[in-house]
Scaffold this active site. Structure first.
Site, short mmCIF file in Angstrom:
data_model
loop_
_atom_site.label_atom_id
_atom_site.label_comp_id
_atom_site.label_asym_id
_atom_site.label_seq_id
_atom_site.Cartn_x
_atom_site.Cartn_y
_atom_site.Cartn_z
CG HIS A 58 -0.28 -0.21 2.78
ND1 HIS A 58 -0.03 -0.85 3.36
CD2 HIS A 58 0.78 0.84 3.57
CE1 HIS A 58 0.77 -0.60 4.53
NE2 HIS A 58 0.46 0.38 4.21
P1 TYD Z 1 -1.77 -2.56 7.59
O1 TYD Z 1 -1.25 -1.59 7.75
O2 TYD Z 1 -2.59 -3.35 6.58
O3 TYD Z 1 -0.53 -4.01 7.76
P2 TYD Z 1 1.02 -4.36 6.53
O4 TYD Z 1 1.16 -2.87 6.05
O5 TYD Z 1 2.26 -4.45 7.88
O6 TYD Z 1 0.70 -5.60 6.14
O7 TYD Z 1 -2.24 -3.50 9.02
C1 TYD Z 1 -3.10 -4.34 9.37
C2 TYD Z 1 -4.36 -4.53 9.94
O8 TYD Z 1 -3.67 -3.45 11.16
C3 TYD Z 1 -5.74 -3.59 9.48
O9 TYD Z 1 -6.59 -4.18 9.89
C4 TYD Z 1 -5.43 -2.09 10.48
C5 TYD Z 1 -4.86 -2.56 11.92
N1 TYD Z 1 -3.42 -1.05 11.91
C6 TYD Z 1 -4.38 -1.01 13.12
O10 TYD Z 1 -5.03 -0.53 13.92
N2 TYD Z 1 -3.43 0.42 14.08
C7 TYD Z 1 -1.74 0.61 13.47
O11 TYD Z 1 -0.68 1.08 13.82
C8 TYD Z 1 -1.90 -0.07 11.70
C9 TYD Z 1 -0.05 -0.42 11.82
C10 TYD Z 1 -2.65 -1.35 11.69
#
Ligand code: TYD
Length: 156
Positions: A58
């Site tokens: 992303h």
């Molecule tokens: P995401 O940022 O998509 O993870 P990655 O990029 O590492 O694959 O986040 C995964 C899930 O965690 C998503 O449902 C949102 C949640 N999340 C939070 O609630 N707070 C946060 O600070 C982060 C980074 C993620």
């Protein structure tokens, strides 16, 4: 018109953090308004990442992040819609500053690795772009061409 706040893959610098060495172990302190090029609003870490998994996938519209390997190693691929770079992080005192508007993927996690992320804003779902075509369109509206060239790997 180009949005000057939207940086490129070359604006994502590897930052060398302070390191206090001791025979009994080392310390890397990160202080707000001193050791990072943005204000600190949030810290989170990824752990128990199964081998072969990929994280990220992303971009963020406004968020600055510093990504570091608190333990172990992994690769961060950064893509500004024009240039892709891959940076291997494998020392707790090197952090990759990822500026807003960059697509990122984290891969090749070593067993037991911990990815620590320091972020400039609280969690905000609306700040994410999770679709790659939408990301390219977002960059394009800001004057960025979208012929991606992979310039290869760098080890921090
Ligand atoms: P995401 O940022 O998509 O993870 P990655 O990029 O590492 O694959 O986040 C995964 C899930 O965690 C998503 O449902 C949102 C949640 N999340 C939070 O609630 N707070 C946060 O600070 C982060 C980074 C993620």
């Amino acid at each position: 018109m180009r949005d000057s706040a939207l940086g490129t893959a070359y604006d994502c610098a590897v930052v060398h953090f302070p390191r206090i060495e001791n025979r009994a172990g080392n310390i890397t302190p990160l202080e707000a308004n001193k050791d990072l090029p943005f204000p600190i609003a949030r810290v989170y870490y990824l752990y128990d990442v199964p081998g072969g998994s990929s994280r990220g996938g992303h971009a963020h519209k406004a968020l600055h992040q510093a990504i570091l390997a608190a333990s172990g190693s992994f690769d961060v691929q950064i893509d500004d819609g024009r240039v892709k770079r891959t940076i291997t992080l494998n020392r707790p005192y090197y952090g990759l500053h990822v500026v807003p508007g960059i697509w990122r993927e984290l891969t090749n996690f070593s067993s037991g690795s911990v990815c620590l992320v320091i972020a400039s804003m609280p969690y905000e779902a609306a700040d994410y772009i999770r679709d790659y075509d939408e990301f390219l369109a977002y960059r394009r509206t800001r004057g960025n061409a979208t012929h991606v060239t992979d310039v290869g790997a760098v080890t921090a």
